[in-house]
Write a protein that holds these residues in place. Structure first.
Motif, PDB file in Angstrom:
ATOM      1  N   GLY A 186      18.563  19.745 -12.773  1.00  0.00           N
ATOM      2  CA  GLY A 186      18.079  20.088 -11.441  1.00  0.00           C
ATOM      3  C   GLY A 186      16.574  20.011 -11.334  1.00  0.00           C
ATOM      4  O   GLY A 186      16.026  19.579 -10.304  1.00  0.00           O
ATOM      5  N   ARG A 187      15.877  20.407 -12.385  1.00  0.00           N
ATOM      6  CA  ARG A 187      14.418  20.342 -12.367  1.00  0.00           C
ATOM      7  C   ARG A 187      13.941  18.895 -12.258  1.00  0.00           C
ATOM      8  O   ARG A 187      12.971  18.596 -11.550  1.00  0.00           O
ATOM      9  N   LEU A 188      14.634  17.987 -12.943  1.00  0.00           N
ATOM     10  CA  LEU A 188      14.274  16.569 -12.849  1.00  0.00           C
ATOM     11  C   LEU A 188      14.504  16.027 -11.443  1.00  0.00           C
ATOM     12  O   LEU A 188      13.718  15.222 -10.942  1.00  0.00           O
ATOM     13  N   VAL A 189      15.584  16.452 -10.810  1.00  0.00           N
ATOM     14  CA  VAL A 189      15.831  16.043  -9.424  1.00  0.00           C
ATOM     15  C   VAL A 189      14.677  16.476  -8.527  1.00  0.00           C
ATOM     16  O   VAL A 189      14.170  15.702  -7.709  1.00  0.00           O
ATOM     17  N   ALA A 190      14.249  17.728  -8.691  1.00  0.00           N
ATOM     18  CA  ALA A 190      13.142  18.238  -7.883  1.00  0.00           C
ATOM     19  C   ALA A 190      11.878  17.442  -8.126  1.00  0.00           C
ATOM     20  O   ALA A 190      11.134  17.115  -7.180  1.00  0.00           O
ATOM     21  N   GLN A 191      11.609  17.094  -9.360  1.00  0.00           N
ATOM     22  CA  GLN A 191      10.416  16.312  -9.680  1.00  0.00           C
ATOM     23  C   GLN A 191      10.498  14.902  -9.099  1.00  0.00           C
ATOM     24  O   GLN A 191       9.502  14.374  -8.586  1.00  0.00           O
ATOM     25  N   ALA A 192      11.680  14.302  -9.158  1.00  0.00           N
ATOM     26  CA  ALA A 192      11.854  12.953  -8.613  1.00  0.00           C
ATOM     27  C   ALA A 192      11.690  12.953  -7.101  1.00  0.00           C
ATOM     28  O   ALA A 192      11.039  12.054  -6.529  1.00  0.00           O
ATOM     29  N   LEU A 193      12.257  13.944  -6.433  1.00  0.00           N
ATOM     30  CA  LEU A 193      12.090  14.036  -4.975  1.00  0.00           C
ATOM     31  C   LEU A 193      10.638  14.271  -4.609  1.00  0.00           C
ATOM     32  O   LEU A 193      10.132  13.710  -3.621  1.00  0.00           O
ATOM     33  N   THR A 194       9.952  15.092  -5.378  1.00  0.00           N
ATOM     34  CA  THR A 194       8.534  15.349  -5.117  1.00  0.00           C
ATOM     35  C   THR A 194       7.725  14.060  -5.260  1.00  0.00           C
ATOM     36  O   THR A 194       6.855  13.755  -4.424  1.00  0.00           O
ATOM     37  N   ALA A 195       7.997  13.288  -6.292  1.00  0.00           N
ATOM     38  CA  ALA A 195       7.278  12.029  -6.497  1.00  0.00           C
ATOM     39  C   ALA A 195       7.518  11.056  -5.350  1.00  0.00           C
ATOM     40  O   ALA A 195       6.587  10.400  -4.864  1.00  0.00           O
ATOM     41  N   ALA A 196       8.767  10.971  -4.905  1.00  0.00           N
ATOM     42  CA  ALA A 196       9.086  10.070  -3.794  1.00  0.00           C
ATOM     43  C   ALA A 196       8.415  10.535  -2.505  1.00  0.00           C
ATOM     44  O   ALA A 196       7.854   9.726  -1.752  1.00  0.00           O
ATOM     45  N   ARG A 197       8.465  11.836  -2.263  1.00  0.00           N
ATOM     46  CA  ARG A 197       7.853  12.364  -1.044  1.00  0.00           C
ATOM     47  C   ARG A 197       6.340  12.176  -1.050  1.00  0.00           C
ATOM     48  O   ARG A 197       5.745  11.840  -0.016  1.00  0.00           O
TER      49      ARG A 197
END
Length: 255
Positions: free
Chosen positions: A17-28
């Motif tokens: 889940g933490r990786l998902v949050a980081q990936a979404l943050t990078a995309a945003r």
């Protein structure tokens, strides 16, 4: 069949889940006027690649889809509700963007989504986004031991309907674990006190979707994946992977 996760499994899912949050943050953070949706996908993909993680989205091929999904994020713009395929479209001033992303780490899956605007935001879009987020918060608050799936569905639906928005029929949340879509289903509207009881160790993706025009209709675009509003109005999507615990709901995809 609903899999009840151990506390050790929940810790492992937190890493996904933490990786998902980081990936979404990078995309945003990559998103701005003139940037393509493919660039957003590359930003999210780099986070997963650097961590040695996999994507439950990439090459996912359910029976109803004409082709495997070709990206690690869904990028849905304006009237697209969910499942948008990242392509060469370049973001324009005022676009409303919904990004959905998943990660696989040590065999466990995380799944989350966020919506935001690019450039000058329209007030009605900000209200739409805020409502999806409020509905997600309400659904999470209802995700406690002793409640039922219907309590989550009712909490989500009440926020969306009170705001005057539509809820795309047939779409909602789901269980998460070793695979992206597990039992039970988590509707975005329902009756309280109904459905499966919530137990410690259940993990659910709660994901409100709201349609700005107030109707529930939707259609699938020609690519066979992207789901668009039937009335052409804009949509917003919010999602977290949430563990049901004796100490209350635990958001596994929080940053």
């Amino acid at each position: 069949m609903v899999e009840i996760k151990t506390d050790a499994s929940l810790e492992a899912m937190r890493e996904a889940g933490r990786l998902v949050a980081q990936a979404l943050t990078a995309a945003r953070e990559t998103a701005s006027v003139g940037v393509s949706l493919l660039e957003l996908d590359r930003a999210a993909r780099s986070v997963l690649d650097e961590a040695g993680a996999g994507s439950p989205f990439l090459d996912y091929h359910p029976s109803w889809a004409p082709i495997p999904f070709p990206a690690v994020i869904c990028a849905s713009v304006n009237d697209a509700i969910v499942h948008g395929i990242p392509d060469g479209y370049r973001l324009r001033d005022g676009d409303l963007v919904s990004l959905d992303c998943g990660a696989i780490r040590d065999g466990w899956v995380g799944d989350s989504a966020v919506s935001f605007t690019v450039g000058r935001a329209r007030p009605e879009d900000l209200r739409l986004i805020a409502t999806a987020e409020e509905a997600l918060e309400a659904g999470i608050a209802a995700a406690v031991v002793g409640n039922r799936i219907g309590d989550i569905a009712h909490a989500v639906g009440r926020v969306c309907r009170t705001a005057g928005y539509g809820i795309p029929d047939g779409f909602g949340g789901h269980g998460v674990g070793r695979s992206m879509h597990e039992d039970p289903g988590v509707p975005n509207e329902g009756r309280p006190g109904r459905g499966m009881p919530l137990r410690h160790g259940m993990v659910l993706a709660i994901e409100p979707m709201v349609i700005g025009g107030g109707t529930d209709g939707h259609r699938t675009a020609g690519d066979g994946w992207t789901v668009r509003t039937l009335d052409g109005s804009r949509a917003s999507h919010a999602e977290h992977t949430v563990a049901i615990t004796d100490d209350g709901p635990r958001i596994l995809t929080a940053l």
